[in-house]
Design a protein around this motif. Structure first.
Motif, PDB file in Angstrom:
ATOM      1  N   PRO A 197       1.000  -1.192   0.197  1.00  0.00           N
ATOM      2  CA  PRO A 197      -0.290  -0.062  -0.115  1.00  0.00           C
ATOM      3  C   PRO A 197       0.746   1.467  -0.430  1.00  0.00           C
ATOM      4  N   SER A 198       0.096   2.178  -0.114  1.00  0.00           N
ATOM      5  CA  SER A 198       1.275   3.912  -0.460  1.00  0.00           C
ATOM      6  C   SER A 198       1.372   4.447   1.273  1.00  0.00           C
ATOM      7  N   ALA A 199       2.032   5.283   1.624  1.00  0.00           N
ATOM      8  CA  ALA A 199       3.121   5.204   2.339  1.00  0.00           C
ATOM      9  C   ALA A 199       1.602   5.740   3.542  1.00  0.00           C
ATOM     10  N   GLU A 200       0.718   6.890   2.309  1.00  0.00           N
ATOM     11  CA  GLU A 200      -0.296   7.406   2.286  1.00  0.00           C
ATOM     12  C   GLU A 200      -1.013   6.714   3.664  1.00  0.00           C
ATOM     13  N   LYS A 201      -1.290   5.502   2.922  1.00  0.00           N
ATOM     14  CA  LYS A 201      -1.931   4.878   3.351  1.00  0.00           C
ATOM     15  C   LYS A 201      -1.710   4.109   4.874  1.00  0.00           C
ATOM     16  N   VAL A 202      -0.971   3.677   4.558  1.00  0.00           N
ATOM     17  CA  VAL A 202      -0.094   3.395   5.877  1.00  0.00           C
ATOM     18  C   VAL A 202       0.217   3.925   7.655  1.00  0.00           C
ATOM     19  N   LYS A 203       0.216   5.291   6.757  1.00  0.00           N
ATOM     20  CA  LYS A 203       0.308   6.167   7.937  1.00  0.00           C
ATOM     21  C   LYS A 203      -1.309   6.790   8.645  1.00  0.00           C
ATOM     22  N   GLU A 204      -2.549   6.426   7.636  1.00  0.00           N
ATOM     23  CA  GLU A 204      -3.419   6.840   7.643  1.00  0.00           C
ATOM     24  C   GLU A 204      -4.047   5.438   9.033  1.00  0.00           C
TER      25      GLU A 204
END
Length: 484
Positions: free
Chosen positions: A293-300
């Motif tokens: 998954p994208s880094a943004e999704k992981v952060k979320e």
């Protein structure tokens, strides 16, 4: 300094780590390096009415001491066994009406024991209790403030009468008594004890030994036949002569930076072990799903998991278990295809979900979550880790309750193998697990002979009463590891 003797371990200079213990002969996996009764021990404030103050077992309908009305016991036998340790405490509590906190009570018991027996109580005790490191000079401003408050409470509480001590000496005893040896998830602590030889064992995030509380024999009618509660230091694998003996002061299931921070704050040293220095398994504990998954999704999702875990713990504390299940479902749904099953946040949610669903008797769903949790744990923990053994045991019992006898028996056998090393054959939990293992083995044979007949028998049994009660987490006393 008076130095005692032990058959399998000796005191040595461990360099920057201070004093330590090392093996003086080759040790086998599961071998008891040494056993040691507590110099002094007390039940935590939060468990004072739920746990026997003598044997530290969690019991229903405990009997309260008629004099101080604070201490609780299984029965008169346990009360009699504990009277020598409780006698002066009982007088002190009556004097100030309300019992002080566990820190004050433990420090007082330590001093009463020093007055009675001096700081060395056996030939195998390597150093006197008051020669252990206190770390008062290393305490933070906030901790020093709490220490001063505790010392003030102690001075009101102290009722020995014949001998008084300076504030500095009392502070030293408090410093020795501060902090527990572990932060073990899955092994629930109900009290705190001071163990002088254990206090000489240094930390490693991947230790070669483990510490377990063995209640010993508490079933005898006569209190004189009771075994004193003691810790056992057990080898997790083969240990060579001359090798340093180590235990873990904190649970390994934390990122190396978080373990180092906790060890620095609580035990005042920088961990330089191999696992911390090389960040071993940090990648698994923070791994993302294979679909990348994208880094943004992981952060979320990571932020959502942090918030959810706080809500889950709050609902759990309040006993709102259906809300706990709802929150776990929601969080796991967000984590799927984003966080790997070895990610710490996912493992924590899986652990709570399986435990609460088992409590609510939703065994099939609980078993699925427990299986995923155990698979993650097995990739992270040492094969003979006590927490791993307990987790596999609970997963096995959950599968058994869910009617999944083949998987359940396999997990129970695997847990039994681990607990034979970490707890030993005579521990009450190992004995209970052996009984369950024999029962599931018998049921598995019946299942293989006639699956239909087995399920008919099981359904009939469930209509009457549970096949077996769930094994609870091991209630242990957290022994003190004080730096030397």
């Amino acid at each position: 300094m008076t130095v005692g003797n032990m058959e399998r371990a000796a005191l040595f200079d461990a360099g920057k780590k201070g004093r330590g213990l090392r093996a003086i002969k080759d040790l086998k996996s599961g071998e008891v390096v040494f056993a040691e009764p507590s110099f002094a021990s007390v039940v935590f404030d939060s468990f004072s009415s739920q746990v026997c103050h003598s044997c530290f077992r969690r019991q229903a309908n405990l009997h309260r001491c008629a004099q101080c009305r604070f201490a609780h016991y299984c029965d008169r036998t346990c009360q009699t066994a504990s009277w020598e340790e409780h006698r002066q405490e009982c007088v002190a509590i009556k004097k100030i009406i309300k019992a002080p906190n566990e820190n004050v009570r433990l420090a007082a018991r330590v001093l009463w024991r020093i007055h009675k027996d001096t700081g060395i109580v056996s030939d195998s005790q390597l150093i006197s209790v008051d020669q252990l490191e206190d770390h008062v000079a290393d305490l933070s401003e906030e901790d020093l403030k709490q220490l001063k408050t505790d010392v003030h409470s102690f001075l009101e509480y102290w009722s020995y009468g014949r001998k008084q001590h300076s504030v500095d000496y009392i502070s030293k005893i408090f410093g020795i008594c501060l902090n527990c040896n572990s932060d073990q998830r899955g092994l629930q602590a109900v009290g705190v004890g001071l163990f002088s030889n254990l206090g000489l064992v240094n930390h490693d995030c991947s230790p070669n030994c483990t510490v377990i509380l063995n209640h010993g024999n508490q079933s005898a009618v006569s209190s004189t036949l009771h075994s004193q509660s003691r810790i056992e230091l057990r080898a997790l694998g083969k240990i060579s002569e001359g090798e340093e003996l180590t235990v873990s002061y904190v649970d390994f299931l934390n990122l190396s930076a978080d373990r180092k921070k906790k060890l620095k704050e609580r035990f005042h040293f920088e961990c330089t072990c191999e696992h911390c220095s090389q960040h071993i398994k940090d990648d698994l504990m923070s791994a993302v799903a294979e679909c990348k998954p994208s880094a943004e999704k992981v952060k979320e999702v990571t932020a959502f998991s942090t918030e959810s875990l706080e809500k889950i713990e709050k609902s759990r504390t309040q006993g709102n278990y259906h809300e706990v299940v709802r929150l776990c479902h929601e969080c796991l749904g967000k984590q799927d295809n984003v966080l790997a099953d070895t990610h710490l946040y996912k493992l924590r949610v899986l652990s709570v979900a399986s435990e609460v669903l088992s409590y609510l008797k939703s065994f099939p769903e609980a078993a699925d979550y427990a299986q995923r949790m155990v698979q993650g744990y097995m990739k992270l923990y040492h094969p003979n880790n006590a927490q791993l053994g307990m987790a596999i045991m609970r997963a096995g019992v959950t599968h058994w309750h869910a009617g999944k006898i083949e998987v359940g028996h396999g997990l129970i056998c695997k847990a039994y193998g681990i607990l034979m090393v970490t707890h030993g054959p005579n521990h009450s939990i190992t004995k209970d697990l052996e009984s369950i293992r024999m029962q599931t083995e018998m049921e598995l044979k019946m299942f293989k002979q006639n699956e239909k007949a087995y399920h008919t028998m099981r359904d009939a049994a469930l209509m009457g009463q549970p096949i077996a009660s769930s094994i609870s987490a091991d209630d242990t006393i957290k022994g003190h590891i004080r730096k030397k």
